[in-house]
Design a protein around this motif. Structure first.
Motif, short mmCIF file in Angstrom:
data_model
loop_
_atom_site.label_atom_id
_atom_site.label_comp_id
_atom_site.label_asym_id
_atom_site.label_seq_id
_atom_site.Cartn_x
_atom_site.Cartn_y
_atom_site.Cartn_z
N TRP A 128 9.49 48.13 104.59
CA TRP A 128 8.44 49.27 104.13
C TRP A 128 6.72 49.31 105.78
O TRP A 128 6.65 50.72 106.42
CB TRP A 128 7.87 49.10 103.22
CG TRP A 128 6.42 49.92 102.54
CD1 TRP A 128 5.25 50.27 103.32
CD2 TRP A 128 6.66 50.82 101.51
NE1 TRP A 128 4.37 51.15 102.01
CE2 TRP A 128 5.55 51.96 101.52
CE3 TRP A 128 7.51 51.95 101.47
CZ2 TRP A 128 5.48 52.92 101.10
CZ3 TRP A 128 7.11 52.94 100.53
CH2 TRP A 128 6.10 53.94 100.76
N SER A 129 6.78 47.88 105.42
CA SER A 129 5.53 47.46 107.22
C SER A 129 5.98 48.76 108.29
O SER A 129 5.40 49.02 108.79
CB SER A 129 5.18 46.77 107.06
OG SER A 129 6.21 45.77 107.47
N VAL A 130 7.20 48.80 108.70
CA VAL A 130 7.73 49.23 110.23
C VAL A 130 8.05 50.33 109.84
O VAL A 130 8.69 50.98 111.08
CB VAL A 130 8.76 48.70 110.11
CG1 VAL A 130 7.75 46.85 110.59
CG2 VAL A 130 9.68 48.24 109.33
N GLN A 131 7.87 51.51 108.38
CA GLN A 131 8.45 52.80 108.83
C GLN A 131 7.51 53.75 108.85
O GLN A 131 6.33 53.42 108.12
CB GLN A 131 9.28 53.33 106.58
CG GLN A 131 10.30 51.75 107.14
CD GLN A 131 11.38 52.52 108.05
OE1 GLN A 131 11.87 53.39 108.10
NE2 GLN A 131 12.75 51.57 108.43
N THR A 132 7.77 55.05 109.72
CA THR A 132 6.70 55.77 109.15
C THR A 132 6.72 57.13 108.34
O THR A 132 7.28 56.47 106.96
CB THR A 132 6.90 56.78 109.96
OG1 THR A 132 8.82 57.72 110.11
CG2 THR A 132 7.11 56.54 111.56
N VAL A 133 6.00 57.34 107.93
CA VAL A 133 4.98 57.80 106.39
C VAL A 133 6.14 58.41 106.43
O VAL A 133 6.33 59.38 105.05
CB VAL A 133 3.64 58.91 106.34
CG1 VAL A 133 3.99 59.64 104.87
CG2 VAL A 133 2.65 57.72 106.79
N PRO A 134 6.61 60.02 106.83
CA PRO A 134 8.00 60.90 106.48
C PRO A 134 9.45 60.03 105.73
O PRO A 134 10.08 60.21 105.20
CB PRO A 134 8.30 61.15 107.64
CG PRO A 134 7.14 61.41 108.72
CD PRO A 134 6.26 60.43 108.29
N THR A 135 9.21 58.63 106.64
CA THR A 135 11.18 58.10 106.45
C THR A 135 10.57 57.47 104.91
O THR A 135 11.55 56.85 104.01
CB THR A 135 10.62 57.08 107.33
OG1 THR A 135 11.00 57.75 108.47
CG2 THR A 135 11.76 56.18 106.55
N ARG A 136 9.23 56.93 104.36
CA ARG A 136 8.61 56.69 103.55
C ARG A 136 8.72 57.07 102.10
O ARG A 136 9.49 57.55 101.26
CB ARG A 136 7.81 55.45 103.46
CG ARG A 136 7.52 54.56 104.33
CD ARG A 136 5.71 54.21 104.18
NE ARG A 136 5.57 52.87 104.96
CZ ARG A 136 4.17 52.93 105.74
NH1 ARG A 136 3.70 53.43 104.78
NH2 ARG A 136 4.22 51.62 106.33
N ALA A 137 8.26 58.29 102.45
CA ALA A 137 9.07 59.33 101.20
C ALA A 137 10.15 60.39 101.20
O ALA A 137 10.85 60.12 100.25
CB ALA A 137 7.98 60.96 102.00
N ILE A 138 11.13 60.33 102.33
CA ILE A 138 12.67 60.32 101.73
C ILE A 138 13.08 59.30 101.14
O ILE A 138 13.38 59.60 100.31
CB ILE A 138 13.14 60.20 103.35
CG1 ILE A 138 12.73 61.72 104.23
CG2 ILE A 138 14.17 60.33 103.44
CD1 ILE A 138 12.92 62.05 105.28
N ARG A 139 12.95 57.99 101.64
CA ARG A 139 13.45 57.10 101.15
C ARG A 139 12.95 57.18 99.17
O ARG A 139 13.85 56.69 98.77
CB ARG A 139 13.21 55.37 101.44
CG ARG A 139 13.93 55.31 102.83
CD ARG A 139 13.93 54.03 103.32
NE ARG A 139 14.52 54.45 104.70
CZ ARG A 139 15.13 52.93 105.54
NH1 ARG A 139 13.75 52.00 104.84
NH2 ARG A 139 15.21 52.90 106.90
N LEU A 140 11.81 57.14 98.93
CA LEU A 140 11.39 57.44 97.69
C LEU A 140 11.89 58.10 96.93
O LEU A 140 12.35 58.35 95.43
CB LEU A 140 10.03 57.41 97.83
CG LEU A 140 9.13 56.08 98.00
CD1 LEU A 140 7.61 56.39 98.27
CD2 LEU A 140 9.33 55.41 97.00
N VAL A 141 12.18 59.28 97.38
CA VAL A 141 12.92 60.56 96.74
C VAL A 141 14.36 59.62 96.94
O VAL A 141 14.72 60.44 95.83
CB VAL A 141 13.46 61.51 97.51
CG1 VAL A 141 13.82 63.63 97.07
CG2 VAL A 141 11.44 62.17 97.93
N VAL A 142 15.19 59.25 97.57
CA VAL A 142 16.17 58.97 97.49
C VAL A 142 16.56 57.83 96.07
O VAL A 142 17.27 57.44 95.03
CB VAL A 142 16.93 57.85 98.42
CG1 VAL A 142 18.31 57.60 98.16
CG2 VAL A 142 17.46 60.19 100.09
N LEU A 143 15.71 57.33 96.34
CA LEU A 143 15.52 55.98 94.88
C LEU A 143 15.69 56.87 94.01
O LEU A 143 16.20 56.38 93.21
CB LEU A 143 14.37 55.14 95.49
CG LEU A 143 13.98 54.02 94.25
CD1 LEU A 143 15.51 52.81 94.26
CD2 LEU A 143 12.73 53.53 94.73
#
Length: 85
Positions: free
Chosen positions: A58-73
């Motif tokens: 989480w701490s090394v990801q950008t905001v768009p990457t975090r959002a995509i991963r949350l959508v996939v989850l």
């Protein structure tokens, strides 16, 4: 590596991205095409692995990457729960 660092991120960084992708794809296809409760549990297990990876990185990801991963989850959990019901 410093003594305070966990060895898991270092191991993840050394993993071959193609191999990780192919193994994840196979696991996802098996989970999606296995009928009933077993398929739902496999899908939720895959979602748990994605959640663990998300928390770890989480701490090394950008905001768009975090959002995509949350959508996939969210999609994985939804699919797993739908297969269970």
């Amino acid at each position: 590596m410093q003594r305070t660092q966990s060895p898991l991120p270092a191991r993840l960084a050394r993993a071959n991205p193609t191999t990780v992708f192919l193994v994840t794809l196979v696991l996802a296809l098996v989970a999606f095409f296995t009928p009933g409760v077993v398929g739902g549990l496999l899908t939720l297990l895959l979602a748990a692995a994605v959640a663990a990876l998300l928390v770890t990185t989480w701490s090394v990801q950008t905001v768009p990457t975090r959002a995509i991963r949350l959508v996939v989850l969210t999609l994985l959990v939804t699919a797993g729960l739908a297969k269970l019901l």
